[in-house]
Scaffold this motif. Structure first.
Motif, short mmCIF file in Angstrom:
data_model
loop_
_atom_site.label_atom_id
_atom_site.label_comp_id
_atom_site.label_asym_id
_atom_site.label_seq_id
_atom_site.Cartn_x
_atom_site.Cartn_y
_atom_site.Cartn_z
N ALA A 125 -6.48 -5.95 -0.94
CA ALA A 125 -6.93 -4.84 -1.84
C ALA A 125 -8.26 -4.47 -1.52
O ALA A 125 -8.59 -3.28 -1.59
N ASN A 126 -9.29 -5.38 -1.16
CA ASN A 126 -10.44 -4.87 -0.47
C ASN A 126 -10.34 -4.06 0.85
O ASN A 126 -11.01 -3.27 0.95
N MET A 127 -9.37 -4.47 1.47
CA MET A 127 -9.14 -3.67 2.88
C MET A 127 -8.71 -2.15 2.57
O MET A 127 -9.29 -1.31 3.14
N TRP A 130 -11.99 4.77 0.92
CA TRP A 130 -13.35 5.67 1.02
C TRP A 130 -13.86 6.05 2.22
O TRP A 130 -14.42 6.98 2.53
N SER A 135 0.80 -1.15 -0.22
CA SER A 135 0.14 0.02 -0.03
C SER A 135 1.06 1.39 0.15
O SER A 135 1.76 1.37 0.89
N SER A 158 -6.21 -10.26 -3.18
CA SER A 158 -7.39 -9.44 -3.23
C SER A 158 -8.05 -9.07 -2.12
O SER A 158 -8.80 -8.18 -1.89
N VAL A 159 -7.71 -10.04 -0.80
CA VAL A 159 -8.23 -9.31 0.36
C VAL A 159 -7.70 -8.25 1.05
O VAL A 159 -8.30 -7.41 1.64
N TRP A 195 -1.00 -10.75 -8.11
CA TRP A 195 -2.12 -11.14 -9.10
C TRP A 195 -1.36 -11.88 -10.43
O TRP A 195 -1.85 -12.99 -10.48
N VAL A 233 -9.43 -0.63 -0.24
CA VAL A 233 -10.50 0.09 -0.84
C VAL A 233 -11.36 0.69 0.07
O VAL A 233 -11.82 1.78 0.19
N THR A 234 -11.69 -0.25 1.15
CA THR A 234 -12.66 0.30 2.18
C THR A 234 -12.16 1.32 2.99
O THR A 234 -12.66 2.35 3.49
#
Length: 261
Positions: free
Chosen positions: A140-142, A148, A31, A137-138, A179, A144-145
């Protein structure tokens, strides 16, 4: 030839994928700080699975490891576990696939054993690739959350008219490496499983031969015996009956009642 090429290509692709998974796990750029609409540009922050780093505009970089285990977020620990499991399964799969290569002969190993080892390594590569893709992916989802949520907090003061400084993080280069590496490992595992079908030896189909005993209704055919003249090629004389053609030696060794007529 096609089976050997498919197996070798699958091994090489899987090897590159496992190396990429290891590199992504060790990288610090999971990140990176989002510099969009950020007035502070003298300091750049980026984080990895094992430590966080700060790079100043002067070029000096300082990294600090995570010296705690229970204090880390549960999602980060889950990502760590998935990446480590992917590396371990990939390493075991590489070791098994080396001995399963058709171009390498070890002792009197049969093709059926190589086929089983190829299938085992292919399944391990597939699971390893899925673990890497899931872990990235997990994470990346963290990201994104949190991105925002930080964006919403930036414009929360005075009805959104005052913007507060918030450190937001976006995707780092390690995510894309993970990925791609997970996808390569998955493709290599599928190719190994396809090559396994060509390594399985074909089952031999033997035609059944039935032997019938001579019956009482077997009649002698005229002209069935051909006398030997002593000239010409050295061939065996034959006596022909309805039951089939037999050589003279076989008839003499197994006489029947028609030999004495």
């Amino acid at each position: 030839m096609a089976v050997t090429a498919c197996q070798g290509l699958g091994f090489v692709v899987s090897l590159i994928g496992i190396a990429g998974i290891i590199a992504a796990t060790c990288m610090d750029q999971w990140s990176t700080q989002d510099l969009y609409n950020n007035p502070v540009t003298a300091v750049f922050n980026y984080q990895g699975l094992w430590r966080s780093c700060v790079r100043e505009s002067s070029g000096f970089t300082e990294c600090r490891g995570y010296f705690t285990l229970l204090g880390l977020p549960a999602m980060l620990q889950a990502v760590r576990a998935l990446m480590i499991v992917g590396i371990v399964l990939g390493a075991i799969g590489l070791l098994v696939s080396i001995f399963a290569l058709k171009c390498i002969r070890i002792g009197s190993m049969e093709d059926s054993a190589k086929a089983n080892m190829t299938l085992t390594s292919g399944i391990m590569f597939i699971i390893s690739g899925l673990c890497a893709i899931a872990g990235v992916s997990v994470f990346a989802n963290m990201l994104v959350t949190n991105f925002w949520m930080s964006t919403a907090n930036m414009y929360s003061g005075l009805g959104g008219m005052v913007q507060t400084v918030q450190t937001r993080y976006t995707f780092g280069s390690a995510l894309f490496v993970g990925w791609v590496a997970g996808g390569l490992t998955l493709i290599g595992g599928v190719m190994m499983c396809i090559a396994c079908r060509g390594l399985v030896p074909d089952e031999s189909n033997y035609k059944a031969v039935s032997y019938h005993a001579s019956g009482h209704n077997v009649t002698y055919k005229p002209g069935g015996f051909k006398a030997s003249t002593g000239f010409g090629p050295n061939t065996k004389n034959k006596k022909i009956y309805d039951g089939g053609a037999h050589t003279e030696e076989e008839v003499q060794s197994h006489p029947s009642k028609y030999d004495y007529v």
